[in-house]
Scaffold this motif. Sequence first.
Motif, mmCIF file in Angstrom:
data_model
loop_
_atom_site.group_PDB
_atom_site.id
_atom_site.type_symbol
_atom_site.label_atom_id
_atom_site.label_comp_id
_atom_site.label_asym_id
_atom_site.label_seq_id
_atom_site.Cartn_x
_atom_site.Cartn_y
_atom_site.Cartn_z
ATOM 1 N N GLU A 69 0.826 -1.206 0.000
ATOM 2 C CA GLU A 69 0.000 0.000 0.000
ATOM 3 C C GLU A 69 0.861 1.257 0.000
ATOM 4 N N LEU A 70 1.955 1.213 0.766
ATOM 5 C CA LEU A 70 2.866 2.365 0.798
ATOM 6 C C LEU A 70 3.484 2.592 -0.574
ATOM 7 N N ARG A 71 3.921 1.517 -1.221
ATOM 8 C CA ARG A 71 4.533 1.646 -2.549
ATOM 9 C C ARG A 71 3.535 2.206 -3.554
ATOM 10 N N GLU A 72 2.315 1.690 -3.549
ATOM 11 C CA GLU A 72 1.301 2.151 -4.497
ATOM 12 C C GLU A 72 0.945 3.616 -4.275
ATOM 13 N N ASN A 73 0.856 4.031 -3.010
ATOM 14 C CA ASN A 73 0.541 5.427 -2.721
ATOM 15 C C ASN A 73 1.683 6.354 -3.143
ATOM 16 N N CYS A 74 2.914 5.885 -2.970
ATOM 17 C CA CYS A 74 4.062 6.698 -3.380
ATOM 18 C C CYS A 74 4.072 6.895 -4.900
ATOM 19 N N ILE A 75 3.762 5.831 -5.639
ATOM 20 C CA ILE A 75 3.723 5.920 -7.105
ATOM 21 C C ILE A 75 2.565 6.807 -7.546
ATOM 22 N N ARG A 76 1.412 6.613 -6.917
ATOM 23 C CA ARG A 76 0.215 7.373 -7.304
ATOM 24 C C ARG A 76 0.392 8.869 -7.039
ATOM 25 N N ASN A 77 1.025 9.213 -5.908
ATOM 26 C CA ASN A 77 1.155 10.615 -5.515
ATOM 27 C C ASN A 77 2.517 11.212 -5.864
ATOM 28 N N ASN A 125 8.468 11.702 -3.267
ATOM 29 C CA ASN A 125 9.925 11.648 -3.377
ATOM 30 C C ASN A 125 10.620 11.429 -2.036
ATOM 31 N N TRP A 126 9.917 11.747 -0.928
ATOM 32 C CA TRP A 126 10.527 11.622 0.382
ATOM 33 C C TRP A 126 9.611 10.817 1.309
ATOM 34 N N ILE A 127 10.229 9.968 2.129
ATOM 35 C CA ILE A 127 9.495 9.234 3.161
ATOM 36 C C ILE A 127 10.196 9.460 4.490
ATOM 37 N N VAL A 128 9.465 9.908 5.476
ATOM 38 C CA VAL A 128 10.013 10.150 6.810
ATOM 39 C C VAL A 128 9.552 9.026 7.731
ATOM 40 N N SER A 129 10.496 8.317 8.312
ATOM 41 C CA SER A 129 10.194 7.236 9.250
ATOM 42 C C SER A 129 10.425 7.723 10.670
#
Length: 259
Positions: A175-183, A186-190
Amino acid sequence: MEDTPRSQTISTENRIIVEQATHKLKSVKPNPGDDGKPPMLVGEVSLIKIAMLARQNPEMTFTSLAHRIDLSLLREALRRIKKGGAAGVDKVTAADYVYNLHQRLCRGQYVATPVKRIWIEKENGKQRPISIPAFEDKIVQKVVEMILSAIYESNFYDFSHGFHSGHSQHMAIKELRENCIRNNTNWIVSADITGLFDNIDHEHLRDFLKLRVNDGGIIRLIGKWLKAGVMEEGNYYRSDSGTPQGGLCKALHNPPYAK
């Protein structure tokens, strides 16, 4: 109805669930290892009823739950944690043991054992504490987890994958990968909370649980586990705050995102 102050209307969907559960009871074949009698599944049907009420009444507080910890649920908990049914060197069978445990629970004589703490290496070189509960505590914790899950499952959002039945970490990554591609992200904060499990306030945790589960028997059981303490290298440490990582009652660790 015993778990709610007002009468509940059961939908057609819920009637089907009950009918399927009843059919399951009638279709169970006798277990040769249990004196030829069919296993008692009354507790499992009870969990279905709890889940129905929780779905129908998202704000409902359950006040009558502890009595549902019966022999059938204890046996199911024993099966789920994969304990064999053969007698040990003391000639005590699993059936005899569960019956004795049930009697002690009914009489209020069940006592939680301090957990054993071990340390495992993390990828960053640090160590993570893992607590190993006694086998008897695992059984009772599993039963309480089954009851709490029946209530809290209805509160989970679809995007909440941790400790959510039918969900996994793989679904979360997808789900995270799909949302990153859809939107076009460029950055993910953990972010993580340092020492979360070690610093959970017991009183706050109990108050949170009481919003949906205000049953004295269940709250007392949880209190016993929270206060049981920790054994590490022969030394005993009291538990004034925090919850042990490694126990089966996951609802104490990861309350669901409320809808």
